[in-house]
Structures are given as C-alpha cells and as structure tokens.
Design a protein around this motif. Structure first.
Motif, PDB file in Angstrom:
ATOM      1  N   LEU A 251      -6.859   6.519  76.965  1.00 17.08           N
ATOM      2  CA  LEU A 251      -7.158   7.642  76.076  1.00 17.08           C
ATOM      3  C   LEU A 251      -8.669   7.755  75.952  1.00 17.08           C
ATOM      4  N   ASP A 252      -9.222   8.820  76.517  1.00 17.31           N
ATOM      5  CA  ASP A 252     -10.666   9.039  76.511  1.00 17.31           C
ATOM      6  C   ASP A 252     -11.024   9.941  75.336  1.00 17.31           C
ATOM      7  N   LEU A 253     -11.721   9.354  74.351  1.00 19.26           N
ATOM      8  CA  LEU A 253     -12.128  10.102  73.152  1.00 19.26           C
ATOM      9  C   LEU A 253     -13.610  10.437  73.163  1.00 19.26           C
ATOM     10  N   ASP A 254     -14.292  10.130  74.269  1.00 18.31           N
ATOM     11  CA  ASP A 254     -15.741  10.320  74.324  1.00 18.31           C
ATOM     12  C   ASP A 254     -16.140  11.788  74.247  1.00 18.31           C
ATOM     13  N   GLU A 255     -15.246  12.672  74.698  1.00 21.21           N
ATOM     14  CA  GLU A 255     -15.597  14.093  74.702  1.00 21.21           C
ATOM     15  C   GLU A 255     -15.465  14.727  73.323  1.00 21.21           C
ATOM     16  N   ILE A 256     -14.773  14.038  72.406  1.00 28.17           N
ATOM     17  CA  ILE A 256     -14.559  14.602  71.071  1.00 28.17           C
ATOM     18  C   ILE A 256     -15.853  14.532  70.260  1.00 28.17           C
ATOM     19  N   GLY A 257     -16.248  15.628  69.708  1.00 29.80           N
ATOM     20  CA  GLY A 257     -17.399  15.646  68.817  1.00 29.80           C
ATOM     21  C   GLY A 257     -18.749  15.640  69.500  1.00 29.80           C
ATOM     22  N   LYS A 258     -18.784  15.772  70.836  1.00 28.21           N
ATOM     23  CA  LYS A 258     -20.080  15.854  71.508  1.00 28.21           C
ATOM     24  C   LYS A 258     -20.745  17.178  71.171  1.00 28.21           C
ATOM     25  N   PRO A 259     -22.010  17.153  70.767  1.00 28.37           N
ATOM     26  CA  PRO A 259     -22.671  18.403  70.396  1.00 28.37           C
ATOM     27  C   PRO A 259     -22.921  19.296  71.606  1.00 28.37           C
ATOM     28  N   ASN A 260     -22.896  20.574  71.377  1.00 33.45           N
ATOM     29  CA  ASN A 260     -23.199  21.535  72.430  1.00 33.45           C
ATOM     30  C   ASN A 260     -24.714  21.662  72.541  1.00 33.45           C
ATOM     31  N   VAL A 261     -25.256  21.155  73.634  1.00 34.30           N
ATOM     32  CA  VAL A 261     -26.713  21.107  73.779  1.00 34.30           C
ATOM     33  C   VAL A 261     -27.315  22.500  73.937  1.00 34.30           C
ATOM     34  N   HIS A 262     -26.485  23.493  74.230  1.00 34.15           N
ATOM     35  CA  HIS A 262     -27.006  24.837  74.454  1.00 34.15           C
ATOM     36  C   HIS A 262     -27.188  25.610  73.144  1.00 34.15           C
ATOM     37  N   LYS A 263     -26.637  25.071  72.051  1.00 30.65           N
ATOM     38  CA  LYS A 263     -26.757  25.750  70.771  1.00 30.65           C
ATOM     39  C   LYS A 263     -27.814  25.073  69.916  1.00 30.65           C
ATOM     40  N   ASN A 332     -10.570   4.285  75.818  1.00 36.15           N
ATOM     41  CA  ASN A 332     -11.995   4.188  76.175  1.00 36.15           C
ATOM     42  C   ASN A 332     -12.278   3.060  77.172  1.00 36.15           C
ATOM     43  N   ASN A 333     -11.529   3.047  78.273  1.00 42.41           N
ATOM     44  CA  ASN A 333     -11.663   2.001  79.290  1.00 42.41           C
ATOM     45  C   ASN A 333     -12.490   2.540  80.456  1.00 42.41           C
ATOM     46  N   SER A 334     -13.718   2.904  80.185  1.00 42.23           N
ATOM     47  CA  SER A 334     -14.553   3.585  81.173  1.00 42.23           C
ATOM     48  C   SER A 334     -14.925   2.696  82.356  1.00 42.23           C
ATOM     49  N   ILE A 335     -15.113   1.388  82.114  1.00 37.95           N
ATOM     50  CA  ILE A 335     -15.475   0.493  83.213  1.00 37.95           C
ATOM     51  C   ILE A 335     -14.331   0.379  84.212  1.00 37.95           C
ATOM     52  N   ALA A 336     -13.096   0.381  83.721  1.00 38.73           N
ATOM     53  CA  ALA A 336     -11.937   0.327  84.619  1.00 38.73           C
ATOM     54  C   ALA A 336     -11.884   1.574  85.490  1.00 38.73           C
ATOM     55  N   LEU A 337     -12.228   2.720  84.918  1.00 40.73           N
ATOM     56  CA  LEU A 337     -12.253   3.955  85.703  1.00 40.73           C
ATOM     57  C   LEU A 337     -13.368   3.902  86.739  1.00 40.73           C
ATOM     58  N   LYS A 338     -14.506   3.293  86.382  1.00 42.02           N
ATOM     59  CA  LYS A 338     -15.620   3.165  87.325  1.00 42.02           C
ATOM     60  C   LYS A 338     -15.235   2.231  88.474  1.00 42.02           C
ATOM     61  N   SER A 339     -14.475   1.176  88.169  1.00 40.06           N
ATOM     62  CA  SER A 339     -13.978   0.289  89.228  1.00 40.06           C
ATOM     63  C   SER A 339     -13.034   1.038  90.164  1.00 40.06           C
ATOM     64  N   SER A 340     -12.224   1.929  89.596  1.00 42.59           N
ATOM     65  CA  SER A 340     -11.327   2.746  90.417  1.00 42.59           C
ATOM     66  C   SER A 340     -12.119   3.643  91.350  1.00 42.59           C
ATOM     67  N   GLU A 341     -13.213   4.184  90.852  1.00 45.11           N
ATOM     68  CA  GLU A 341     -14.059   5.043  91.683  1.00 45.11           C
ATOM     69  C   GLU A 341     -14.704   4.253  92.814  1.00 45.11           C
ATOM     70  N   LEU A 342     -15.134   3.022  92.515  1.00 47.03           N
ATOM     71  CA  LEU A 342     -15.742   2.186  93.557  1.00 47.03           C
ATOM     72  C   LEU A 342     -14.731   1.893  94.667  1.00 47.03           C
ATOM     73  N   LEU A 343     -13.498   1.544  94.298  1.00 47.65           N
ATOM     74  CA  LEU A 343     -12.470   1.274  95.303  1.00 47.65           C
ATOM     75  C   LEU A 343     -12.117   2.535  96.081  1.00 47.65           C
ATOM     76  N   TYR A 344     -12.134   3.675  95.399  1.00 48.36           N
ATOM     77  CA  TYR A 344     -11.897   4.961  96.076  1.00 48.36           C
ATOM     78  C   TYR A 344     -12.932   5.174  97.183  1.00 48.36           C
ATOM     79  N   ILE A 345     -14.180   4.852  96.886  1.00 52.69           N
ATOM     80  CA  ILE A 345     -15.247   5.009  97.883  1.00 52.69           C
ATOM     81  C   ILE A 345     -15.027   4.052  99.048  1.00 52.69           C
TER      82      ILE A 345
END
Length: 584
Positions: A251-263, A332-345
């Motif tokens: 469950l990725d909650l990092d996108e919740i509440g991020k400010p809009n930098v354009h406003k 919020n298991n971002s490192i596990a997703l990054k490991s998946s990306e490395l193996l994908y490469i």
C-alpha cells in the motif's frame, strides 16, 4: 493457495519421433492502441538467441513505464464470475453495449471467470451502473460495489450447448511427467533451459490477472485512503515469476497529501488535519489492521485473512479466491519495489539470465533446497542473486555490477530510500550489451562448478561490486543486500542446508560433465541434460549411478587396503615405531 496461472503448455508442440526446437513466436491479439502488452513482452517474450541471448528485438521499456501502463490497463478491466456454459459471442455482444472491448479471456479458479478489459474507463462505470445488489433469501449482502461482478442467466433454459461455450485458459504449470517429456524431446541442453522458462514463466493473461487483483484491492483501500496505490512487487513484476507464485503487494501512501508544486498560494500553506502516533511502525500496524478488517468483512473474494502485525515487516496475508492468488500486503515498501526494478533490468539485458535463473530455481526445488515454508532453506531471491553474481564473474561479464549501473545513472535516476542509496540507470538502451557468447549449457555446468567449490567459509557474495569479499560475520551463507548493504539476505540459511547445496551442485556438475561424453537417443526415454538434474535423489538413471559409484567403490577398496597394510606394518614394526600409510 496455489495460483492456477495461465499455462503455456498447449503452445509447445511435442513430437513423438524426434526432438524439435521449441517455437518462440508470440501471438499478438490487442485491438486498442497504446496498450502495454502490444509493445512489451517480458512476461511472454521471444526467448532470443541461444548463443548470445542479447539480440532480442523487444522494445526495452522502463520498469516505471510498464507498471504505469499495467495499472491503467487494470483500471479499465472488470472480473466477472460467469455461468459455466456461457456463450462467448453473446457474452461479448452484451458487454460491448457499454463500449469497445480491448482484450478478454476466461479461466477457472473456484468457478468460471472472465477478465474483460475495455478500451475506455467510462465503459466500466457504465457496466457498474447496470449491476444490481444480489437478493439473498437467507443471508444479507454487504453493499460494497466493486469491479468484481457476477453474471447470471435470466432464463436457465436458454443455456448454450457446451460445444459453443467459452474456452478457458489453463492456469497451471505442467505436471512433472509432461515437463520431463518436453525436456527429453528438446534438441539441446540450451533448448531444455528455454523450454523450462517458456513452460513456467508468467503468461500475459496471468500478469493481467495479478495487476487486476491489486487494482481491486486498491478500490477497497481507497475507501479509507483516497489517492492511495496498491503496487505489486517481487516475482509478479520482476520477470522472474513463475506460474503459481504468490502475489506480493504494498500500500503506497506516499502520493497522499503531496503539495501541487504548480500552485502558489502566496504566504499561506494548507495542511491536512491528521492523527499522530509515536512511530512509523505503529502507524503501519494501525493502517494494516484496518485494511485487514476491511478485506475480511467487505472484500469480495478475500478469504483466510491473517493480520501478521508483529513481524519485522508487518503484513496482511489473504487468499484472493477468484484469482487463486495467495497475497501478502505490506505498506510503503519502496526498497522492495526498487529491488524488483533492478531484477527487471538484469532480466531484460540478456535472455540467458532468466533461463538460467528459472532452471537453477527449479533444480533447487526438485531437491528440496527451497521451500514455501519459512525456515533454514535458501530462498529463490538468494538463488537469483547467486546467478547474477556468477554472470558478473564471467569473462567477459554477461551482467554489469550494480556499481557500474550506478555510474551510468543520470540526475533523474538518483534515488535515496530510508537513507540507502538505490541509484542506478533505468534506461535499458544506455546499458551496453555483453559480448559474451557462452552457451547456456556451459553456463549451467560452470554455475554448479563455481558454487560447488566456492569458499563460503570466508567469502561473501556482493552483486554491487561483483567480486568475492571477506564475510563480515559467521553466517554460513552471506549474500549482501544490494541496497541495505549492512543486511545479509541469506542470514536464515543453516550450515547443513548450505552443505547440501554444495554437494548437490558438485553432483550436478558431474552429471553435466558426463553429457559431454555421450547423449542418449530420444527413443531410449532416458532423462538427459537438465531433465537428469531434476530427478529426485536416488532416481538417477542406472548407467549414471553405476558410473558415479565406481570412483567411490575404488576409493573404499583403497582405504581397506590401507588399513590392512597399516595393521601389517604395526605387527611387523620395530619397538615403539609405527609405520603409517598415507595411501587413500
């Protein structure tokens, strides 16, 4: 629960009279432009050259691009439980009232199901608006409206004869007997490895179903956390997943509440009112506890929900009955997703990588070196790291080290997660292909020879630098975590399990060495090459067993002779002197 994944067996022709080369052409059947599967084939791709494995003609999309397109694809998709004898033509005609259909397929898993992807997301909303809450005479339905639907025939007498009903995709890998048949009729050991890969890899349909399952769980989580994302990671997305593997998601909650930098609101800053807890771990436990309760009470098809909140990495484990997947949900298991990306490469750089990894994993499972039950066994992830490390050690290297991938990275690739440097190049086109042309047969044999003689007692495995290093502790097997470099990903492995791995590796290298001296004919039905390596202990062919036992018998004879000689020397020796034989 083992997933009943989409099988590939029907596409592998088995000739009864001779070994034939496996067909590697992949059918394309997508109508809407811009779909990921129309361009991307890592889950079901041409297997490349058996000699170099680095000449694939597949567009090399970035991992993030693939995951984004897969997610959008899943959001346009519905899962429908259907009557067993549904007429496919009438079924599609009925659904097409809501918009054009891009892709569909049927499968069985505790019922008969259809996965239908529309070309437009609005078509899903239109179909949902027509759906009704089921009427139960003895039970009450919880009114949760999702994209998991149930189709009923209004008039049961109008059911279509079975010969006109929809055909299902098999979602299981082949039986051991069928696998051995396929391997025995391959042309070469290289073809055997590619055949095993083709047979066990996740198919296009299975990948779609995995992303759809995550999307359905996301709909449930979004009721509490609008804007959250459920992201699959691990084997489901890193190109090394096999049919039947678990579905890991977070469950990725990092996108919740991020400010809009354009406003720009001038001197004012608006924040959400939120509850606070003493630590991030407590927050994770509370979030997963709520999601677990929601899945258990309101999630259609979610059964056997377990909240394992006191583990090092808290998770919710459940079975998604409609898809057949055993699921693990973390947050919020971002490192596990990054490991998946490395193996994908790594899996995308050279076709030999995945073929070798699949075969080594299959070999390990056949000899009970790995297990689905947690314990002192070597994990599939550890085996994959060992294969990557071995390929980095070839001359010339087949795979680059992680440090070299980091040196190629641009500013946009920079990634720091929890204080760990997870930076590496993400553009596959910027990585120079290897000039190594070794065959898979040679690589498989030398993999076993390399680790059959590896100094595990003093050296560790490190794919970041691609070289042996002194172990920082006394763990029997030390494989450095590529990102959290202070951790050993194989810390669980016992000395006895490592010794078993070493002995089996040496045995397998010996068996492959015998293959060079003569290959049995197809008519003999004698397992050879990779098939011989997958035989359970004690089931080796008689000819191999005799050859293998002969050196040991000679050694025993020599030892007995040495004992007799030693006894004679003692009895005949002069006072206090003993003649010691060094013969073995």
């Amino acid at each position: 629960m083992a997933a009943r994944g989409v099988g590939i067996l029907a596409r592998l022709p088995l000739h009864s009279q001779r070994r034939s080369r496996v067909q590697r052409s992949i059918p394309r059947h997508f109508s809407c432009p811009g779909t990921v599967a129309a361009n991307f084939g890592s889950e079901e791709q041409p297997l490349g050259s058996a000699e170099t494995g680095s000449e694939d003609k597949i567009p090399k999309k970035r991992f993030s691009e693939v995951q984004k397109e897969r997610r959008e694809q899943a959001q346009r998709t519905v899962l429908i439980h259907c009557p067993n004898n549904i007429n496919e033509k009438k079924f599609l005609k009925y659904l097409s009232q809501h918009g054009p259909i891009n892709k569909h397929f049927f499968y069985e898993s505790f019922g008969f199901y259809a996965v239908v992807e529309f070309c437009q997301k609005d078509s899903v909303n239109s179909l949902q608006s027509e759906a009704h809450t089921p009427n139960k005479s003895t039970e009450s339905a919880i009114p949760f409206k999702s994209r998991f639907l149930n189709l009923k025939l209004k008039n049961l007498s109008n059911q279509i004869p079975e010969q006109l009903s929809a055909q299902t995709n098999n979602q299981s890998p082949p039986s051991s007997k069928k696998l051995f048949e396929l391997l025995n009729y391959a042309e070469s050991i290289d073809d055997q490895l590619y055949t095993l890969l083709k047979t066990f890899q996740l198919t296009e349909e299975n990948v779609r179903l995995r992303h759809l399952t995550c999307s359905l769980i996301e709909d449930i989580a979004a009721a509490y956390f609008p804007g959250c994302v459920i992201r699959p990671f691990g084997s489901s997305v890193n190109t090394f997943g096999k049919l039947g593997c678990d579905l890991d998601m977070f469950l990725d909650l990092d996108e919740i509440g991020k400010p809009n930098v354009h406003k720009n609101a001038g001197n004012f800053l608006m924040e959400f009112q939120m509850k606070n807890v003493p630590s991030e771990r407590i927050a994770t436990q509370k979030i997963l506890s709520v999601i677990g309760e929601c899945l258990d009470n309101f999630g259609p098809g979610c059964v056997g929900v377990q909240k394992i909140l006191n583990a090092r990495c808290p998770l919710v484990r459940f079975s998604h009955q409609a898809s057949g997947f055993q699921c693990d949900l973390t947050t919020n298991n971002s490192i596990a997703l990054k490991s998946s990306e490395l193996l994908y490469i790594y899996g995308s750089l050279d076709a030999r990588v995945r073929a070798l990894v699949f075969s080594v994993r299959c070999w390990a499972r056949a000899h009970s070196l790995t297990s689905s039950i947690p314990g002192a066994w070597i994990t599939n992830f550890s085996l994959t790291m060992m294969v990557i490390f071995f390929l980095q050690r070839r001359s010339p290297p087949i795979l680059p080290t992680l440090d070299s991938l980091k040196s190629l990275a641009d500013a946009e690739d920079r990634c720091i997660l929890d204080g760990n440097n997870c930076t590496f190049i993400r553009d596959l086109y910027k990585i120079k292909p290897s000039g190594n042309t070794e065959t898979l047969e040679l690589l498989l044999k030398e993999f076993f020879e390399y680790f059959g003689n590896f100094a595990f007692n003093k050296n560790s495995i490190n794919i970041r630098q691609g070289r042996e290093q002194n172990k920082p502790d006394s763990s029997p097997l030390y494989i450095q975590n590529p990102f959290e470099t202070s951790l050993n990903i194989s810390k669980n492995v016992s000395q006895s399990q490592l010794q078993k791995f070493v002995e089996l590796a040496r045995d397998s290298a010996w068996i492959l060495e015998q293959e060079d001296k003569g290959q049995p004919s197809p008519s003999s039905k004698q397992p050879w090459g990779l098939a011989a390596l997958l035989l359970p202990p004690g089931a080796a062919s008689p000819s191999l067993s005799k050859k293998k036992k002969k050196p040991m018998a000679e050694k025993v004879k020599g030892l007995l002779a040495a004992i007799k000689s030693n006894s004679a020397d003692i009895s005949k020796g002069s006072r206090g002197k003993r003649a010691i034989s060094t013969q073995a």
